[in-house]
Design a protein around this motif. Structure first.
Motif, short mmCIF file in Angstrom:
data_model
loop_
_atom_site.label_atom_id
_atom_site.label_comp_id
_atom_site.label_asym_id
_atom_site.label_seq_id
_atom_site.Cartn_x
_atom_site.Cartn_y
_atom_site.Cartn_z
N LEU A 1 59.51 54.15 -41.07
CA LEU A 1 58.28 53.35 -41.20
C LEU A 1 57.97 52.32 -39.97
CD1 LEU A 1 58.92 51.78 -44.60
CD2 LEU A 1 57.79 53.87 -44.15
N SER A 2 56.81 52.07 -39.70
CA SER A 2 56.43 51.10 -38.75
C SER A 2 56.78 49.53 -39.28
CB SER A 2 54.92 51.30 -38.32
OG SER A 2 54.22 50.59 -39.36
N LEU A 3 56.76 48.78 -38.38
CA LEU A 3 57.17 47.56 -38.54
C LEU A 3 56.07 46.88 -39.62
CD1 LEU A 3 58.75 46.02 -35.29
CD2 LEU A 3 60.00 47.17 -37.17
N SER A 4 55.00 47.40 -39.53
CA SER A 4 54.19 46.82 -40.50
C SER A 4 53.92 47.65 -42.08
CB SER A 4 52.65 47.04 -40.02
OG SER A 4 52.38 48.26 -39.43
N GLY A 5 54.85 48.64 -42.07
CA GLY A 5 55.00 49.30 -43.34
C GLY A 5 54.47 50.62 -43.18
N SER A 6 53.62 51.26 -42.35
CA SER A 6 52.98 52.33 -42.42
C SER A 6 54.12 53.65 -42.39
CB SER A 6 51.89 52.67 -41.05
OG SER A 6 51.27 51.62 -41.08
N VAL A 7 53.92 54.48 -43.20
CA VAL A 7 54.84 55.63 -43.15
C VAL A 7 54.59 56.82 -42.14
CG1 VAL A 7 55.74 57.60 -44.72
CG2 VAL A 7 54.97 55.67 -45.70
N LEU A 8 55.63 56.84 -41.29
CA LEU A 8 55.57 57.68 -40.07
C LEU A 8 56.30 59.26 -40.15
CD1 LEU A 8 56.56 54.85 -37.43
CD2 LEU A 8 54.54 55.67 -38.15
N GLU A 9 57.21 59.21 -41.22
CA GLU A 9 57.89 60.33 -41.42
C GLU A 9 58.75 60.39 -42.84
OE1 GLU A 9 60.44 63.95 -39.11
OE2 GLU A 9 59.69 62.29 -38.01
N GLN A 10 58.89 61.18 -43.43
CA GLN A 10 59.85 61.11 -44.54
C GLN A 10 60.52 62.47 -44.58
OE1 GLN A 10 59.53 58.34 -47.23
NE2 GLN A 10 57.38 58.68 -47.96
N ILE A 11 61.76 62.34 -45.04
CA ILE A 11 62.50 63.68 -45.05
C ILE A 11 63.40 63.57 -46.48
CG2 ILE A 11 64.68 64.66 -44.03
CD1 ILE A 11 62.44 64.75 -42.09
N ARG B 1 67.91 50.36 -40.68
CA ARG B 1 68.37 50.04 -39.11
C ARG B 1 66.88 50.33 -38.38
NH1 ARG B 1 73.75 51.09 -37.90
NH2 ARG B 1 74.81 50.72 -39.97
N ILE B 2 66.80 49.47 -37.19
CA ILE B 2 65.71 49.50 -36.16
C ILE B 2 65.94 50.51 -35.29
CG2 ILE B 2 64.86 48.31 -34.27
CD1 ILE B 2 63.87 46.96 -36.58
N MET B 3 65.04 51.28 -35.03
CA MET B 3 65.12 52.64 -34.03
C MET B 3 65.15 52.06 -32.51
SD MET B 3 65.73 55.58 -35.92
CE MET B 3 65.14 56.82 -34.97
N PRO B 4 65.70 53.02 -31.65
CA PRO B 4 65.86 52.68 -30.34
C PRO B 4 64.50 52.27 -29.68
CG PRO B 4 66.98 54.56 -30.76
CD PRO B 4 66.37 54.32 -32.16
N ASP B 5 63.35 52.54 -30.28
CA ASP B 5 61.96 52.34 -29.81
C ASP B 5 61.75 50.70 -29.95
OD1 ASP B 5 61.18 52.37 -32.50
OD2 ASP B 5 59.87 53.96 -32.21
N GLY B 6 62.54 50.20 -30.90
CA GLY B 6 62.24 48.82 -31.36
C GLY B 6 61.01 48.58 -32.47
N GLU B 7 60.20 49.60 -32.67
CA GLU B 7 59.10 49.55 -33.41
C GLU B 7 59.03 50.42 -34.68
OE1 GLU B 7 55.99 51.00 -30.75
OE2 GLU B 7 56.13 49.24 -29.15
N THR B 8 60.22 50.94 -35.04
CA THR B 8 60.29 51.75 -36.18
C THR B 8 61.50 51.45 -36.85
OG1 THR B 8 59.41 53.50 -34.94
CG2 THR B 8 60.36 54.20 -37.04
N LEU B 9 61.36 51.28 -38.44
CA LEU B 9 62.48 51.25 -39.17
C LEU B 9 62.77 52.43 -39.91
CD1 LEU B 9 60.98 48.12 -41.46
CD2 LEU B 9 62.93 48.07 -39.63
N ILE B 10 64.04 52.77 -40.06
CA ILE B 10 64.60 54.01 -40.67
C ILE B 10 65.43 53.31 -42.00
CG2 ILE B 10 66.59 53.99 -39.22
CD1 ILE B 10 65.27 57.15 -41.12
N ILE B 11 65.09 53.98 -43.10
CA ILE B 11 65.27 53.33 -44.39
C ILE B 11 66.17 54.52 -45.29
CG2 ILE B 11 64.67 52.49 -46.63
CD1 ILE B 11 62.22 51.29 -44.71
#
Length: 360
Positions: free
Chosen positions: A197-207, A159-169
């Motif tokens: 992840l950012s839309l460019s693929g950078s890992v922002l957080e992992q759970i 999904r796309i997060m509400p900020d429009g800049e983050t993917l949750i996978i």
């Protein structure tokens, strides 16, 4: 409902002009894949009351779809380990493009558009490496622009997060290979995780889940407008164990796992199919088709609100008040205080109801 003859006539006559907004096809609330009595697999546009506004043939069994946020256009994805994505102009009933997974990849049945509709992201398997990837596609002509790591193994929903800049996978953690069909190859060492992840693929957080739950595959996602993520799981371990099948997570915090009382949980057969927040965000629900049940939880307290027995219930989405559901037996219904069957079309609904409109 579009007949096969009407579909073929439209296919021959229609131009490839840009599609218009969803209001041109009756403003469907959901997209859903289904098997129809003539043996065809189709993608259907549904109203929240269960009316079929259109249905369009697919090459083979579909799983889920992605609805373009601005155009009356949808991409229907093959069920894992399929390799097709069919781009459909839902106004003219034509297939305007076909996406094929690159060599060494297959789709996982899910994808999502960027909020501005310029790009499509797809969950895929790099099956020789045993790693998940996210494909990036240009939504004007559906050419592939590239890919990046999903942050885990077996990425399924996204999904796309509400900020429009983050993917949750939802990285389910299960390794598969198309030569082995749907066989799960790494259950002893599987490691599911949520990846931001950012839309460019950078890992922002992992759970990750606790080690004792490493066989609880994270499969499907729902996102609330404030960024609360709900995730549905499918247990791959001992069937005598009945772990939670629903989790909640907010970035920067530990995940919360929600379960019903043991008398209910033990009947779910370790399998949650779909997940959704109600429109007001106060309630979250999961469907359990193997257990023939739909469960609603309070998203603040985590307590089980109620259960609704429904045979082979799986598709789930937010309705005008409460939830809309579909079943493998062909029912479409609404769940507010109690369940109400609103339509009984002659088809077998597949796993998901995909909302139409802007993400989140």
């Amino acid at each position: 409902m579009t007949s096969r003859r009407q579909f073929l006539a439209g296919l021959a006559a229609a131009s490839l002009a840009p599609t218009q907004g969803w209001s041109t096809v009756g403003a469907p609330d959901f997209l859903a894949a289904a098997l129809f009595p003539d043996g065809t697999y189709r993608l259907a546009g549904l109203s929240s009351e269960g009316g079929i506004l259109f249905s369009l043939p697919l090459p083979a069994r579909g799983h889920a779809a992605a609805a373009h946020p601005l155009r009356a256009q949808a991409v229907a994805f093959a069920r894992r380990p399929g390799t097709f994505g069919v781009v459909i102009d839902c106004k003219s009933g034509t297939q305007t493009a076909r996406m094929d997974a690159p060599k060494g990849r297959h789709f996982y049945g899910h994808g999502v558009f960027s909020r501005d509709g310029t790009h499509l992201f797809t969950t895929e398997n790099d099956y020789e490496a045993g790693e998940g990837v996210i494909g990036v596609w240009d939504s004007e002509d559906y050419t592939r622009l590239g890919e990046f790591s999903s942050g885990g193994v077996g990425p399924h929903d996204m999904r796309i997060m509400p900020d429009g800049e983050t993917l949750i996978i939802a990285n389910g953690g299960i390794e598969t290979h198309p030569e082995m069909g749907r066989t799960k190859l790494n259950l002893p060492i599987m490691q599911p995780r949520l990846s931001y992840l950012s839309l460019s693929g950078s890992v922002l957080e992992q759970i990750e889940l606790p080690r004792t739950l490493h066989k609880n595959s994270i499969r499907h996602l729902a996102v609330r407008s404030d960024g609360l993520v709900g995730f549905a799981m499918q247990w791959q371990g001992n069937r005598l164990t009945h772990p939670p099948l629903l989790g909640l997570h907010k970035r920067g915090e530990a995940p919360r796992l929600l379960a019903a009382p043991e008398s209910v949980q033990s009947a779910l057969q370790g399998y949650a199919g779909s997940i959704a927040f109600a429109g007001d965000g106060k309630t979250i629900a999961i469907t359990c088709p193997r257990g023939n049940n739909l469960l609603r939880f309070d998203s603040l307290t985590g307590r089980l609100n109620d259960t609704t027995p429904l045979e082979d219930v799986c598709g789930l989405g937010a309705g005008p008040s409460g939830f809309v559901f579909t079943t493998g037996t062909g029912l479409v219904g609404a769940l507010t205080a109690k369940a109400r069957i609103s339509a009984r079309p002659d088809c077998q609904w597949d796993n998901h109801l995909v909302p139409v409109g802007l993400p989140v």
